[in-house]
Design an enzyme around this catalytic site. Sequence first.
Site, PDB file in Angstrom:
ATOM      1  N   HIS A  79      75.272  25.021  54.362  1.00  0.00           N
ATOM      2  CA  HIS A  79      75.859  23.740  53.959  1.00  0.00           C
ATOM      3  C   HIS A  79      74.840  23.028  53.090  1.00  0.00           C
ATOM      4  O   HIS A  79      73.658  22.941  53.455  1.00  0.00           O
ATOM      5  CB  HIS A  79      76.200  22.869  55.173  1.00  0.00           C
ATOM      6  N   ILE A  80      75.309  22.512  51.992  1.00  0.00           N
ATOM      7  CA  ILE A  80      74.418  21.816  51.065  1.00  0.00           C
ATOM      8  C   ILE A  80      73.897  20.536  51.719  1.00  0.00           C
ATOM      9  O   ILE A  80      72.708  20.223  51.666  1.00  0.00           O
ATOM     10  CB  ILE A  80      75.182  21.506  49.752  1.00  0.00           C
ATOM     11  N   PRO A  89      86.550  25.644  49.774  1.00  0.00           N
ATOM     12  CA  PRO A  89      87.270  24.697  48.930  1.00  0.00           C
ATOM     13  C   PRO A  89      86.411  23.563  48.370  1.00  0.00           C
ATOM     14  O   PRO A  89      85.506  23.067  49.049  1.00  0.00           O
ATOM     15  CB  PRO A  89      88.345  24.133  49.865  1.00  0.00           C
ATOM     16  N   ASN A  90      86.740  23.206  47.158  1.00  0.00           N
ATOM     17  CA  ASN A  90      86.148  22.079  46.417  1.00  0.00           C
ATOM     18  C   ASN A  90      84.752  22.363  45.887  1.00  0.00           C
ATOM     19  O   ASN A  90      84.200  21.555  45.135  1.00  0.00           O
ATOM     20  CB  ASN A  90      86.153  20.788  47.267  1.00  0.00           C
ATOM     21  N   ASN A 136      79.306  29.474  52.549  1.00  0.00           N
ATOM     22  CA  ASN A 136      79.513  28.038  52.711  1.00  0.00           C
ATOM     23  C   ASN A 136      81.028  27.850  52.803  1.00  0.00           C
ATOM     24  O   ASN A 136      81.709  27.792  51.774  1.00  0.00           O
ATOM     25  CB  ASN A 136      78.944  27.252  51.534  1.00  0.00           C
ATOM     26  N   ARG A 145      81.411  16.544  41.957  1.00  0.00           N
ATOM     27  CA  ARG A 145      81.955  16.039  43.210  1.00  0.00           C
ATOM     28  C   ARG A 145      80.874  15.329  44.018  1.00  0.00           C
ATOM     29  O   ARG A 145      79.874  15.951  44.399  1.00  0.00           O
ATOM     30  CB  ARG A 145      82.447  17.266  43.983  1.00  0.00           C
ATOM     31  N   ARG A 149      76.330  13.472  59.111  1.00  0.00           N
ATOM     32  CA  ARG A 149      77.538  12.912  58.488  1.00  0.00           C
ATOM     33  C   ARG A 149      78.600  12.586  59.538  1.00  0.00           C
ATOM     34  O   ARG A 149      78.282  12.458  60.716  1.00  0.00           O
ATOM     35  CB  ARG A 149      78.033  13.897  57.416  1.00  0.00           C
ATOM     36  N   TYR A 202      76.129  16.006  47.149  1.00  0.00           N
ATOM     37  CA  TYR A 202      75.997  17.432  46.871  1.00  0.00           C
ATOM     38  C   TYR A 202      75.099  17.758  45.678  1.00  0.00           C
ATOM     39  O   TYR A 202      74.866  18.926  45.391  1.00  0.00           O
ATOM     40  CB  TYR A 202      77.396  18.046  46.666  1.00  0.00           C
ATOM     41  N   ALA A 209      85.007  22.745  53.875  1.00  0.00           N
ATOM     42  CA  ALA A 209      85.831  22.094  54.906  1.00  0.00           C
ATOM     43  C   ALA A 209      86.429  23.090  55.896  1.00  0.00           C
ATOM     44  O   ALA A 209      86.718  22.732  57.039  1.00  0.00           O
ATOM     45  CB  ALA A 209      86.930  21.278  54.240  1.00  0.00           C
ATOM     46  N   GLU A 236      75.228  30.999  57.467  1.00  0.00           N
ATOM     47  CA  GLU A 236      76.097  29.876  57.083  1.00  0.00           C
ATOM     48  C   GLU A 236      75.264  28.856  56.312  1.00  0.00           C
ATOM     49  O   GLU A 236      74.151  28.523  56.730  1.00  0.00           O
ATOM     50  CB  GLU A 236      76.668  29.250  58.360  1.00  0.00           C
TER      51      GLU A 236
END
Length: 151
Positions: free
Chosen positions: A101-102, A11-12, A75, A19, A108, A24, A78, A99
């Site tokens: 993740h940017i 998502p997103n 990826n 965004r 975080r 990102y 969320a 997997e």
Amino acid sequence: MSRLIYVLNGPNLNLLGKRQPQIYGHETLADVEADCRKAAAEYKLDLRFHQSNREYEIIDWVHEARETAGGIAINPAAFSHTSVAILDALNTCEFPVIEVHISNIHKREAFRHHSFVSSRADGVIAGFGTQGYRLAVMRLARLIDEKHASA
Ligand code: DQA
């Protein structure tokens, strides 16, 4: 083993480039797809590239991949932090799962530090920006080649 790989996005990520670019980056998902296609061609892999904001669609693509593909780069966005269902789907697959993740999720908020998918992933790439996708494609190519060599 199949030389088809799936690159799946949660998502997103359709809003990549617009965004939170400070997190990102400015590249769009279309840029990421183009880069993955270039990398796949270099490694003689076929590629399916998808994004969805709906958990069930991602699960359906994993089910499709398990019948036809040699690996997945995902990826889950969320859904990484919430989805036992995506983990269960990936656990039905015999091939390598990477997997991506940017951002570096460990740098975080605490709720991003745990990913359900990581307990299935053969490798996790985080914090390499959108370049992480190309690295995931390269790694899948290596793992698929190694399986071919040992078959
Ligand atoms: C993300 C990190 C997740 O925590 C977040 O929910 C995303 C993107 C990343 O690529 O850095 O949507 O997976």
